[in-house]
Design a protein around this motif. Structure first.
Motif, PDB file in Angstrom:
ATOM      1  N   VAL A   1       1.018  -1.115   0.065  1.00  0.00           N
ATOM      2  CA  VAL A   1       0.041   0.145  -0.155  1.00  0.00           C
ATOM      3  C   VAL A   1       0.999   1.395  -0.008  1.00  0.00           C
ATOM      4  O   VAL A   1       2.070   1.228   0.372  1.00  0.00           O
ATOM      5  CB  VAL A   1      -0.928   0.056   1.163  1.00  0.00           C
ATOM      6  N   ASP A   2       0.353   2.460  -0.334  1.00  0.00           N
ATOM      7  CA  ASP A   2       1.134   3.452  -0.636  1.00  0.00           C
ATOM      8  C   ASP A   2       1.370   4.480   0.932  1.00  0.00           C
ATOM      9  O   ASP A   2       2.268   4.901   1.056  1.00  0.00           O
ATOM     10  CB  ASP A   2       0.396   4.452  -1.602  1.00  0.00           C
ATOM     11  N   PHE A   3       0.262   4.436   1.413  1.00  0.00           N
ATOM     12  CA  PHE A   3       0.041   5.193   2.681  1.00  0.00           C
ATOM     13  C   PHE A   3      -0.623   4.505   3.786  1.00  0.00           C
ATOM     14  O   PHE A   3      -1.829   3.829   3.399  1.00  0.00           O
ATOM     15  CB  PHE A   3      -0.103   6.596   2.642  1.00  0.00           C
ATOM     16  N   ALA A   4      -0.870   4.871   5.085  1.00  0.00           N
ATOM     17  CA  ALA A   4      -1.566   4.313   6.187  1.00  0.00           C
ATOM     18  C   ALA A   4      -2.306   5.338   6.886  1.00  0.00           C
ATOM     19  O   ALA A   4      -1.390   6.369   7.039  1.00  0.00           O
ATOM     20  CB  ALA A   4      -0.946   3.318   7.115  1.00  0.00           C
ATOM     21  N   VAL A   5      -3.325   5.353   7.427  1.00  0.00           N
ATOM     22  CA  VAL A   5      -3.997   6.129   8.411  1.00  0.00           C
ATOM     23  C   VAL A   5      -4.206   5.572   9.953  1.00  0.00           C
ATOM     24  O   VAL A   5      -4.709   4.455   9.968  1.00  0.00           O
ATOM     25  CB  VAL A   5      -5.345   6.630   7.974  1.00  0.00           C
ATOM     26  N   HIS A   6      -3.511   5.976  10.758  1.00  0.00           N
ATOM     27  CA  HIS A   6      -3.542   5.613  11.993  1.00  0.00           C
ATOM     28  C   HIS A   6      -4.270   6.678  13.152  1.00  0.00           C
ATOM     29  O   HIS A   6      -4.123   8.007  12.809  1.00  0.00           O
ATOM     30  CB  HIS A   6      -2.093   5.198  12.764  1.00  0.00           C
ATOM     31  N   SER A   7      -4.595   6.269  14.238  1.00  0.00           N
ATOM     32  CA  SER A   7      -4.731   7.032  15.391  1.00  0.00           C
ATOM     33  C   SER A   7      -3.554   7.496  15.861  1.00  0.00           C
ATOM     34  O   SER A   7      -2.684   6.507  15.987  1.00  0.00           O
ATOM     35  CB  SER A   7      -5.625   6.405  16.596  1.00  0.00           C
ATOM     36  N   MET A   8      -3.037   8.433  16.058  1.00  0.00           N
ATOM     37  CA  MET A   8      -1.648   9.057  16.335  1.00  0.00           C
ATOM     38  C   MET A   8      -1.244   8.270  17.776  1.00  0.00           C
ATOM     39  O   MET A   8      -0.021   7.989  17.961  1.00  0.00           O
ATOM     40  CB  MET A   8      -1.937  10.491  16.780  1.00  0.00           C
ATOM     41  N   LYS A   9      -2.203   8.252  18.657  1.00  0.00           N
ATOM     42  CA  LYS A   9      -1.597   7.441  19.975  1.00  0.00           C
ATOM     43  C   LYS A   9      -1.304   6.069  19.856  1.00  0.00           C
ATOM     44  O   LYS A   9      -0.727   5.347  20.750  1.00  0.00           O
ATOM     45  CB  LYS A   9      -2.624   7.920  20.982  1.00  0.00           C
ATOM     46  N   ASP A  10      -1.497   5.434  18.794  1.00  0.00           N
ATOM     47  CA  ASP A  10      -1.046   3.956  18.192  1.00  0.00           C
ATOM     48  C   ASP A  10      -0.032   3.827  17.628  1.00  0.00           C
ATOM     49  O   ASP A  10       0.728   2.792  17.758  1.00  0.00           O
ATOM     50  CB  ASP A  10      -2.226   3.428  17.576  1.00  0.00           C
ATOM     51  N   VAL A  11       0.677   5.050  17.271  1.00  0.00           N
ATOM     52  CA  VAL A  11       2.081   5.026  16.504  1.00  0.00           C
ATOM     53  C   VAL A  11       2.973   5.249  17.566  1.00  0.00           C
ATOM     54  O   VAL A  11       3.096   6.043  18.260  1.00  0.00           O
ATOM     55  CB  VAL A  11       1.978   6.028  15.627  1.00  0.00           C
ATOM     56  N   PRO A  12       4.014   4.124  17.861  1.00  0.00           N
ATOM     57  CA  PRO A  12       5.097   4.057  18.780  1.00  0.00           C
ATOM     58  C   PRO A  12       6.037   5.678  18.249  1.00  0.00           C
ATOM     59  O   PRO A  12       6.161   5.501  16.985  1.00  0.00           O
ATOM     60  CB  PRO A  12       5.782   2.700  18.470  1.00  0.00           C
ATOM     61  N   SER A  13       6.905   5.726  19.119  1.00  0.00           N
ATOM     62  CA  SER A  13       7.740   6.990  18.939  1.00  0.00           C
ATOM     63  C   SER A  13       8.994   6.407  18.108  1.00  0.00           C
ATOM     64  O   SER A  13       9.879   6.872  17.366  1.00  0.00           O
ATOM     65  CB  SER A  13       8.339   7.389  20.163  1.00  0.00           C
ATOM     66  N   ASP A  14       9.269   4.937  18.337  1.00  0.00           N
ATOM     67  CA  ASP A  14      10.488   4.378  17.575  1.00  0.00           C
ATOM     68  C   ASP A  14       9.921   3.825  16.125  1.00  0.00           C
ATOM     69  O   ASP A  14      10.271   2.533  15.848  1.00  0.00           O
ATOM     70  CB  ASP A  14      11.190   3.178  18.252  1.00  0.00           C
ATOM     71  N   LEU A  15       9.539   4.674  15.203  1.00  0.00           N
ATOM     72  CA  LEU A  15       8.752   4.195  13.977  1.00  0.00           C
ATOM     73  C   LEU A  15       9.821   3.955  13.158  1.00  0.00           C
ATOM     74  O   LEU A  15      11.152   4.442  13.230  1.00  0.00           O
ATOM     75  CB  LEU A  15       7.994   5.370  13.322  1.00  0.00           C
ATOM     76  N   ASP A  16       9.878   2.660  12.283  1.00  0.00           N
ATOM     77  CA  ASP A  16      10.771   2.170  11.329  1.00  0.00           C
ATOM     78  C   ASP A  16      11.194   3.468  10.674  1.00  0.00           C
ATOM     79  O   ASP A  16      10.643   4.224  10.088  1.00  0.00           O
ATOM     80  CB  ASP A  16      10.318   1.174  10.484  1.00  0.00           C
ATOM     81  N   SER A  17      12.825   3.484  10.388  1.00  0.00           N
ATOM     82  CA  SER A  17      13.460   4.551   9.733  1.00  0.00           C
ATOM     83  C   SER A  17      12.884   4.767   8.159  1.00  0.00           C
ATOM     84  O   SER A  17      13.298   5.764   7.655  1.00  0.00           O
ATOM     85  CB  SER A  17      14.816   4.266   9.748  1.00  0.00           C
ATOM     86  N   SER A  18      12.325   3.563   7.659  1.00  0.00           N
ATOM     87  CA  SER A  18      11.876   3.652   6.239  1.00  0.00           C
ATOM     88  C   SER A  18      10.668   4.477   6.119  1.00  0.00           C
ATOM     89  O   SER A  18      10.094   4.575   5.005  1.00  0.00           O
ATOM     90  CB  SER A  18      11.600   2.199   5.690  1.00  0.00           C
ATOM     91  N   LEU A  19       9.970   4.632   7.114  1.00  0.00           N
ATOM     92  CA  LEU A  19       8.806   5.256   7.368  1.00  0.00           C
ATOM     93  C   LEU A  19       8.805   6.626   7.941  1.00  0.00           C
ATOM     94  O   LEU A  19       9.710   7.051   8.592  1.00  0.00           O
ATOM     95  CB  LEU A  19       7.553   4.552   7.886  1.00  0.00           C
ATOM     96  N   THR A  20       7.795   7.551   7.441  1.00  0.00           N
ATOM     97  CA  THR A  20       7.841   8.967   8.151  1.00  0.00           C
ATOM     98  C   THR A  20       6.083   9.345   8.295  1.00  0.00           C
ATOM     99  O   THR A  20       5.294   8.717   7.619  1.00  0.00           O
ATOM    100  CB  THR A  20       8.269   9.917   7.317  1.00  0.00           C
ATOM    101  N   ILE A  21       5.913   9.824   9.507  1.00  0.00           N
ATOM    102  CA  ILE A  21       4.585  10.719   9.651  1.00  0.00           C
ATOM    103  C   ILE A  21       4.657  11.830   8.697  1.00  0.00           C
ATOM    104  O   ILE A  21       4.965  12.730   8.855  1.00  0.00           O
ATOM    105  CB  ILE A  21       4.545  11.020  11.224  1.00  0.00           C
ATOM    106  N   ALA A  22       4.110  11.417   7.471  1.00  0.00           N
ATOM    107  CA  ALA A  22       4.050  12.417   6.319  1.00  0.00           C
ATOM    108  C   ALA A  22       2.917  13.664   6.485  1.00  0.00           C
ATOM    109  O   ALA A  22       3.236  14.782   6.036  1.00  0.00           O
ATOM    110  CB  ALA A  22       3.739  11.966   4.988  1.00  0.00           C
TER     111      ALA A  22
END
Length: 311
Positions: free
Chosen positions: A71-92
Motif C-alpha cells: 500500500v502507499d500510505f496508512a491512516v492511524h490514530s496518532m496515539k497508536d504510533v510508537p515513537s520508534d517508527l521504522d526508519s523507512s517510514l515517516t509521519i508524512a
C-alpha cells in the motif's frame, strides 16, 4: 492514477480513513483511492490492553504493508504510533486534530461528579482508570475492550453503568449519545489523542507532497511535543502518562501528568516553549520527570502488571 492505502477494518478506523480521503479528494480531485483493510494484533488479541506489550499492536502489520509497497500510505490514530517508527517510514501528515478531551457516557447523562457512588465505570485505558479513581475513589473501575459501538452498547444494555473514552472517537463516528465532557486539565489525555498520523515511505516524495496538502501546522507542533515527551520517558499504555500540548500564538504549552498505580502519587508539570522547537519542550519535561522520580513510579507499574499477567 490510483493510490492504495492501508487501515484497520474497525468502524472508527474506517471513519477516520473516510474523513482523510474526503480531505485528499478536495485537494487532489484527479486521484482515485483504494482501501486495503489489514488485521492487526490489537484486533485479534482479546486481553485487556494493559496485559499486552503495547508497541505497535494496532499498526505494525499495516506499516509493514507500507514499507513493503503493498500500500502507499496508512491512516492511524496518532496515539497508536510508537515513537520508534521504522526508519523507512515517516509521519508524512498530521491533519487537523479533533478534541483531546475524554467523555463519560451513561444512560442518564451523569457527569463524573454526579454518577452515584458504587457505580461501575469501564475503560480500556490504565491512564483513565487511575484518573477516575483519583477523582471518584467510590466508583468501581472495570477494564473493558471492544470497538466504540460495542462499549456503548454495554451501557445502553445496562451491563455497565458508564464508560470513559475519547471524545474524538464518537465525533469521528458521528455517534449521537449522552455524554459528559471531562476536563482535559483533570483528565490529561494520552499523548497524541485526537490526532491522526498518516504514514508513508520516507523516500516516496510524490505521496508525501500529496499528503502535506492536508497537514495542520499547529496539530503537528502539538503532537511532536507530546511524542517527544513519550520518547524521553518511554511511556505507553502499560505506563499511564497524560500529556497535552497547545499552541498559543508563538508559544507552546505542554502539561504532563504521571500517576502511581494506586493514584496516591502523581507528578504534574506545565512548561512553556516555542513553536519552533516542540521536541526540546518534550525532552525538557521528560528530564524533569526523571529528576522528580518518574522511574520509581514506572517500576511499580511494571512489577504489578507482571504479577497480573502471571495470574
Amino acid at each position: 492514477m490510483s493510490i492504495k492505502l492501508g487501515t484497520r477494518g474497525s468502524p472508527l478506523s474506517l471513519a477516520q480513513t473516510s474523513w482523510v480521503l474526503d480531505e485528499l479528494k478536495n485537494t487532489n480531485p484527479s486521484l482515485t483511492f483504494e482501501i486495503e483493510k489489514i488485521t492487526t494484533k490489537g484486533d485479534t488479541d482479546t486481553r485487556p490492553l494493559f496485559a499486552m506489550e503495547q508497541k505497535g499492536i494496532f499498526e505494525k502489520e499495516i506499516d509493514r504493508a507500507v514499507s513493503e509497497k503493498q500500500v502507499d500510505f496508512a491512516v492511524h490514530s496518532m496515539k497508536d504510533v510508537p515513537s520508534d517508527l521504522d526508519s523507512s517510514l515517516t509521519i508524512a501528515c498530521v491533519p487537523k486534530r479533533e478534541s483531546v478531551n475524554d467523555v463519560l457516557i451513561t444512560n442518564d447523562g451523569f457527569s463524573l461528579d454526579s454518577i452515584p457512588s458504587g457505580s461501575t465505570v469501564g475503560s480500556s485505558s490504565l491512564r483513565r482508570a487511575v484518573q477516575i479513581s483519583r477523582k471518584r475513589p467510590d466508583l468501581n473501575v472495570k477494564p473493558i475492550r471492544g470497538n466504540i459501538e460495542t462499549r456503548i452498547n454495554k451501557v445502553t444494555e445496562k451491563k455497565i453503568d458508564g464508560i470513559v473514552l475519547a471524545k474524538a472517537g464518537i465525533s469521528r463516528l458521528g455517534v449521537d449519545t449522552k455524554h459528559s465532557l471531562l476536563s482535559k486539565d483533570e483528565f490529561l489525555p494520552s499523548p497524541g489523542q485526537g490526532a491522526l498520523a498518516i504514514i508513508c515511505r520516507s523516500d516516496d516524495s510524490k505521496t508525501i507532497e500529496m499528503l502535506k496538502k492536508i497537514e495542520d501546522k499547529n496539530s503537528r507542533i502539538e503532537v511532536e511535543a507530546e511524542r517527544s515527551l513519550s520518547e524521553h520517558i518511554d511511556s505507553g499504555c502499560r505506563f499511564p502518562v497524560g500529556a497535552y500540548a497547545s499552541v498559543k500564538s508563538d508559544s507552546l504549552i505542554l502539561k504532563v501528568g504521571v500517576y502511581s498505580m494506586d493514584g496516591k502519587k502523581s507528578i504534574l508539570i506545565e512548561e512553556n516553549g516555542t513553536i519552533d522547537n516542540p521536541f526540546e519542550l518534550g525532552k525538557k519535561i521528560g528530564n524533569e520527570l526523571k529528576s522528580q522520580g518518574v522511574s520509581e513510579i514506572a517500576s511499580n507499574w511494571r512489577e504489578k502488571l507482571e504479577e497480573w499477567n502471571k495470574q
